[in-house]
Design a protein around this motif. Structure first.
Motif, PDB file in Angstrom:
ATOM      1  N   CYS A 147      -3.220   7.897  -4.392  1.00 44.16           N
ATOM      2  CA  CYS A 147      -1.929   7.266  -3.923  1.00 44.16           C
ATOM      3  C   CYS A 147      -2.106   5.818  -3.850  1.00 44.16           C
ATOM      4  CB  CYS A 147      -1.234   7.651  -2.802  1.00 44.16           C
ATOM      5  SG  CYS A 147      -2.226   7.532  -1.296  1.00 44.16           S
ATOM      6  N   THR A 183      -6.297   8.494   3.830  1.00 41.79           N
ATOM      7  CA  THR A 183      -7.710   8.974   3.765  1.00 41.79           C
ATOM      8  C   THR A 183      -8.390   7.707   3.267  1.00 41.79           C
ATOM      9  OG1 THR A 183      -7.116   9.944   1.334  1.00 41.79           O
ATOM     10  CG2 THR A 183      -7.319  11.237   3.310  1.00 41.79           C
ATOM     11  N   PHE A 204      -6.115  16.849   6.725  1.00 39.32           N
ATOM     12  CA  PHE A 204      -6.304  18.103   7.403  1.00 39.32           C
ATOM     13  C   PHE A 204      -6.797  19.436   6.439  1.00 39.32           C
ATOM     14  CE2 PHE A 204      -3.432  15.588   9.850  1.00 39.32           C
ATOM     15  CZ  PHE A 204      -3.791  15.948  11.095  1.00 39.32           C
ATOM     16  N   ARG A 205      -6.193  19.615   5.295  1.00 36.70           N
ATOM     17  CA  ARG A 205      -6.567  20.607   4.644  1.00 36.70           C
ATOM     18  C   ARG A 205      -7.086  20.459   3.176  1.00 36.70           C
ATOM     19  NH1 ARG A 205      -1.812  20.644   7.138  1.00 36.70           N
ATOM     20  NH2 ARG A 205      -1.396  22.239   8.583  1.00 36.70           N
ATOM     21  N   PHE A 229       1.453  22.266  17.456  1.00 37.22           N
ATOM     22  CA  PHE A 229       2.251  23.502  17.153  1.00 37.22           C
ATOM     23  C   PHE A 229       2.764  24.086  18.388  1.00 37.22           C
ATOM     24  CE2 PHE A 229      -1.192  22.879  13.670  1.00 37.22           C
ATOM     25  CZ  PHE A 229       0.013  22.682  12.652  1.00 37.22           C
ATOM     26  N   HIS A 287       5.423  13.541  13.924  1.00 35.44           N
ATOM     27  CA  HIS A 287       4.589  14.377  14.637  1.00 35.44           C
ATOM     28  C   HIS A 287       4.080  13.304  15.854  1.00 35.44           C
ATOM     29  CE1 HIS A 287       3.948  17.224  11.302  1.00 35.44           C
ATOM     30  NE2 HIS A 287       5.107  17.550  11.901  1.00 35.44           N
ATOM     31  N   THR A 328       0.855  14.385   1.209  1.00 33.71           N
ATOM     32  CA  THR A 328       1.073  15.788   2.022  1.00 33.71           C
ATOM     33  C   THR A 328       1.047  16.934   1.385  1.00 33.71           C
ATOM     34  OG1 THR A 328       2.642  16.655   3.617  1.00 33.71           O
ATOM     35  CG2 THR A 328       3.651  15.130   2.068  1.00 33.71           C
ATOM     36  N   SER A 329       0.544  17.986   2.156  1.00 34.91           N
ATOM     37  CA  SER A 329       0.616  19.160   1.481  1.00 34.91           C
ATOM     38  C   SER A 329       1.650  20.010   1.481  1.00 34.91           C
ATOM     39  CB  SER A 329      -0.548  20.193   2.092  1.00 34.91           C
ATOM     40  OG  SER A 329      -0.242  20.376   3.598  1.00 34.91           O
ATOM     41  N   VAL A 374       3.030  15.774  18.601  1.00 40.90           N
ATOM     42  CA  VAL A 374       3.543  17.147  18.654  1.00 40.90           C
ATOM     43  C   VAL A 374       2.664  18.113  18.122  1.00 40.90           C
ATOM     44  CG1 VAL A 374       5.405  18.104  17.636  1.00 40.90           C
ATOM     45  CG2 VAL A 374       5.678  15.726  17.868  1.00 40.90           C
ATOM     46  N   ASN A 383       0.575  12.436  -5.166  1.00 36.56           N
ATOM     47  CA  ASN A 383      -0.488  13.558  -4.461  1.00 36.56           C
ATOM     48  C   ASN A 383      -1.430  13.748  -5.300  1.00 36.56           C
ATOM     49  OD1 ASN A 383      -0.516  14.549  -1.569  1.00 36.56           O
ATOM     50  ND2 ASN A 383      -0.682  16.526  -2.667  1.00 36.56           N
ATOM     51  N   MET A 384      -2.714  14.167  -4.852  1.00 38.16           N
ATOM     52  CA  MET A 384      -3.864  14.691  -5.354  1.00 38.16           C
ATOM     53  C   MET A 384      -3.542  15.989  -6.207  1.00 38.16           C
ATOM     54  SD  MET A 384      -6.394  12.643  -5.193  1.00 38.16           S
ATOM     55  CE  MET A 384      -7.892  13.295  -5.563  1.00 38.16           C
ATOM     56  N   ASP A 385      -2.880  16.820  -5.540  1.00 39.29           N
ATOM     57  CA  ASP A 385      -2.286  18.033  -6.291  1.00 39.29           C
ATOM     58  C   ASP A 385      -0.948  18.426  -5.913  1.00 39.29           C
ATOM     59  OD1 ASP A 385      -2.758  18.778  -3.434  1.00 39.29           O
ATOM     60  OD2 ASP A 385      -4.716  19.173  -3.796  1.00 39.29           O
ATOM     61  N   GLY A 412       2.203  12.026   4.561  1.00 39.57           N
ATOM     62  CA  GLY A 412       1.296  12.770   5.257  1.00 39.57           C
ATOM     63  C   GLY A 412      -0.098  12.174   5.095  1.00 39.57           C
ATOM     64  N   ALA A 413      -1.135  12.923   5.600  1.00 44.20           N
ATOM     65  CA  ALA A 413      -2.471  12.587   5.820  1.00 44.20           C
ATOM     66  C   ALA A 413      -3.345  11.653   4.854  1.00 44.20           C
ATOM     67  CB  ALA A 413      -3.391  13.355   6.315  1.00 44.20           C
ATOM     68  N   TYR A 418      -9.715  20.294   9.045  1.00 44.86           N
ATOM     69  CA  TYR A 418     -10.053  21.917   9.575  1.00 44.86           C
ATOM     70  C   TYR A 418     -11.156  22.531   8.902  1.00 44.86           C
ATOM     71  CZ  TYR A 418      -5.222  21.523  11.178  1.00 44.86           C
ATOM     72  OH  TYR A 418      -4.011  21.064  11.939  1.00 44.86           O
ATOM     73  N   GLN A 436       4.325  11.980   8.981  1.00 47.09           N
ATOM     74  CA  GLN A 436       3.780  13.066   9.816  1.00 47.09           C
ATOM     75  C   GLN A 436       2.570  12.336  10.560  1.00 47.09           C
ATOM     76  OE1 GLN A 436       3.590  17.081   7.728  1.00 47.09           O
ATOM     77  NE2 GLN A 436       3.676  15.415   6.065  1.00 47.09           N
TER      78      GLN A 436
HETATM   79  P1  OAD Z   1      -2.646  17.657   4.588  1.00 45.70           P
HETATM   80  O1  OAD Z   1      -4.213  17.660   4.664  1.00 45.70           O
HETATM   81  O2  OAD Z   1      -2.213  19.332   4.872  1.00 45.70           O
HETATM   82  O3  OAD Z   1      -2.500  17.504   3.194  1.00 45.70           O
HETATM   83  C1  OAD Z   1      -2.867  16.150   2.711  1.00 45.70           C
HETATM   84  C2  OAD Z   1      -2.396  16.206   1.180  1.00 45.70           C
HETATM   85  O4  OAD Z   1      -2.738  14.808   0.468  1.00 45.70           O
HETATM   86  C3  OAD Z   1      -3.110  17.035   0.326  1.00 45.70           C
HETATM   87  O5  OAD Z   1      -2.353  17.754  -0.687  1.00 45.70           O
HETATM   88  C4  OAD Z   1      -4.099  16.233  -0.355  1.00 45.70           C
HETATM   89  O6  OAD Z   1      -4.569  16.593  -1.800  1.00 45.70           O
HETATM   90  C5  OAD Z   1      -3.516  14.770  -0.543  1.00 45.70           C
HETATM   91  N1  OAD Z   1      -4.372  13.674  -0.386  1.00 45.70           N
HETATM   92  C6  OAD Z   1      -5.377  13.420   0.172  1.00 45.70           C
HETATM   93  N2  OAD Z   1      -5.885  12.030  -0.166  1.00 45.70           N
HETATM   94  C7  OAD Z   1      -5.160  11.801  -0.970  1.00 45.70           C
HETATM   95  C8  OAD Z   1      -5.154  10.216  -1.565  1.00 45.70           C
HETATM   96  N3  OAD Z   1      -6.072   9.357  -1.386  1.00 45.70           N
HETATM   97  N4  OAD Z   1      -4.001  10.218  -2.529  1.00 45.70           N
HETATM   98  C9  OAD Z   1      -2.868  11.107  -2.672  1.00 45.70           C
HETATM   99  N5  OAD Z   1      -3.156  12.547  -1.972  1.00 45.70           N
HETATM  100  C10 OAD Z   1      -4.142  12.365  -1.329  1.00 45.70           C
HETATM  101  O7  OAD Z   1      -2.043  16.819   5.508  1.00 45.70           O
HETATM  102  P2  OAD Z   1      -0.660  16.640   5.904  1.00 45.70           P
HETATM  103  O8  OAD Z   1       0.454  17.339   4.989  1.00 45.70           O
HETATM  104  O9  OAD Z   1      -0.122  15.509   6.493  1.00 45.70           O
HETATM  105  O10 OAD Z   1      -0.004  18.173  12.354  1.00 45.70           O
HETATM  106  O11 OAD Z   1      -0.423  17.859   7.119  1.00 45.70           O
HETATM  107  C11 OAD Z   1       0.686  17.879   8.006  1.00 45.70           C
HETATM  108  C12 OAD Z   1       0.507  18.318   9.528  1.00 45.70           C
HETATM  109  O12 OAD Z   1      -0.539  19.344   9.615  1.00 45.70           O
HETATM  110  C13 OAD Z   1      -0.070  17.140  10.125  1.00 45.70           C
HETATM  111  O13 OAD Z   1       0.682  16.274  10.674  1.00 45.70           O
HETATM  112  C14 OAD Z   1      -0.967  17.851  11.174  1.00 45.70           C
HETATM  113  C15 OAD Z   1      -1.305  19.003  10.731  1.00 45.70           C
HETATM  114  O14 OAD Z   1      -1.737  20.255  11.558  1.00 45.70           O
HETATM  115  C16 OAD Z   1       0.024  18.099  13.646  1.00 45.70           C
HETATM  116  O15 OAD Z   1      -1.338  17.601  13.903  1.00 45.70           O
HETATM  117  C17 OAD Z   1       1.137  18.487  14.540  1.00 45.70           C
END
Ligand code: OAD
Length: 270
Positions: free
Chosen positions: A247, A33, A40-41, A177, A131, A203-204, A175, A227-229, A28-29, A48, A111
């Motif tokens: 990570c 970073t 995103f979250r 929503f 995605h 990823t969250s 992709v 993951n961070m959390d 995931g994102a 967001y 993703q």
């Molecule tokens: P989120 O932003 O929801 O989650 C990112 C996760 O990575 C969080 O739990 C952060 O704490 C963690 N994180 C951030 N930096 C980090 C690091 N350096 N090391 C470890 N962990 C870290 O992103 P996704 O889960 O990818 O969809 O979001 C899923 C989907 O929601 C995306 O693909 C996107 C979004 O809406 C679309 O655009 C279709």
């Protein structure tokens, strides 16, 4: 802490053993970073939390197909910031390439739409961009492809691209929503149940169906969250391992335990 400090050596030992031949990744994102792309979250730094200027009814609207049809401007405003080309892969991306080079990578489900897995040199046939990505674009009505160079220019100029044939809206094959995931994703879901190890990174685990891949690992297959959390149901199974932190830091520790550290840094420096 001492329990945590043992987890990485134990994981390295498992990866080096005969039992571990097929590693499946879910990304995931958070993996990107460190490359300078916001996730995103995350509460303060996530995309967001920083979209007030786009006047959206709610943040996710920027990636909703229904909203895009009515108002494509917010998406194209963001697209300029997220457009690939100005970011370089992280250590974690290079670690995934290393897994492939050691013939351990069964499949990398991501993703992320930043294409950094490809840029890091992970083989194309081992990547599922669940995605989609910015790599291709289409008309949302007649589905005809739209030229990539044209898309790049439109995004840079902050123009809204329209189909050369039917004049309807065009969008990168990300992709949204309300849209289906690519057939390639659907056809590869079975790879998860073949895994000897599932690595879930950055990823969250909030967006389905992607998040539910984690449930497809067999009960005896270790699932490792980096993951961070703490997220999803990771930690609920006896065989789960949860490694909290950045990570890149965790991957570096793991690479050291595997004896791959020099190789990793050399790949990343390329
Ligand atoms: P989120 O932003 O929801 O989650 C990112 C996760 O990575 C969080 O739990 C952060 O704490 C963690 N994180 C951030 N930096 C980090 C690091 N350096 N090391 C470890 N962990 C870290 O992103 P996704 O889960 O990818 O969809 O979001 C899923 C989907 O929601 C995306 O693909 C996107 C979004 O809406 C679309 O655009 C279709």
């Amino acid at each position: 802490e001492s329990a945590k400090s043992k987890k990485i050596p134990q994981l390295a030992e498992y990866i080096k053993s005969d039992k571990c031949k097929r590693i499946v990744l879910m990304l995931g994102a958070g993996v990107s970073t460190a490359a300078g792309i916001p996730d995103f979250r995350s509460p303060k730094t996530g995309l967001y939390a920083n979209l007030q200027r786009l006047n959206l009814p709610h943040p996710e609207a920027v990636f909703e197909i229904g909203f895009f049809r009515r108002n494509p401007v917010p998406f194209y405003t963001l697209a300029r910031e997220l457009y690939p080309g100005k970011f370089r892969p992280t250590l974690t991306h290079s670690f995934i390439r290393l897994l492939a080079q050691h013939d351990l990578l069964h499949m990398c489900f991501t993703q992320n739409i930043d294409t950094l897995e490809r840029q890091a040199g992970v083989p194309d046939d081992k990547i599922i961009e669940a995605h989609g990505s910015f790599a291709s674009s289409r008309c949302i009505e007649c589905l005809r492809p739209y030229d990539n160079d044209d898309m790049k220019i439109m995004v840079e100029c902050q123009d809204i691209p329209h189909c050369h044939h039917c004049e309807n809206l065009v969008k990168p094959e990300i992709v949204f929503f309300g849209e289906a995931l690519p057939p390639k994703f659907v056809n590869s879901i079975g790879k998860v149940s073949e895994a000897d190890l599932l690595l879930i990174i950055g990823t969250s685990l909030t967006v389905h169906p992607f998040a539910s891949l984690a449930w497809r690992a067999s009960d005896s297959t270790p699932r490792v969250l980096i993951n961070m959390d703490s997220v999803g149901d990771l930690g609920h199974r006896r065989s789960d391992v949860v490694l909290l932190g950045k990570c890149d830091d965790i991957v570096v520790e793991l690479a050291k335990e595997l004896g791959w550290y020099d190789e990793l840094v050399a790949l990343w420096d390329e």
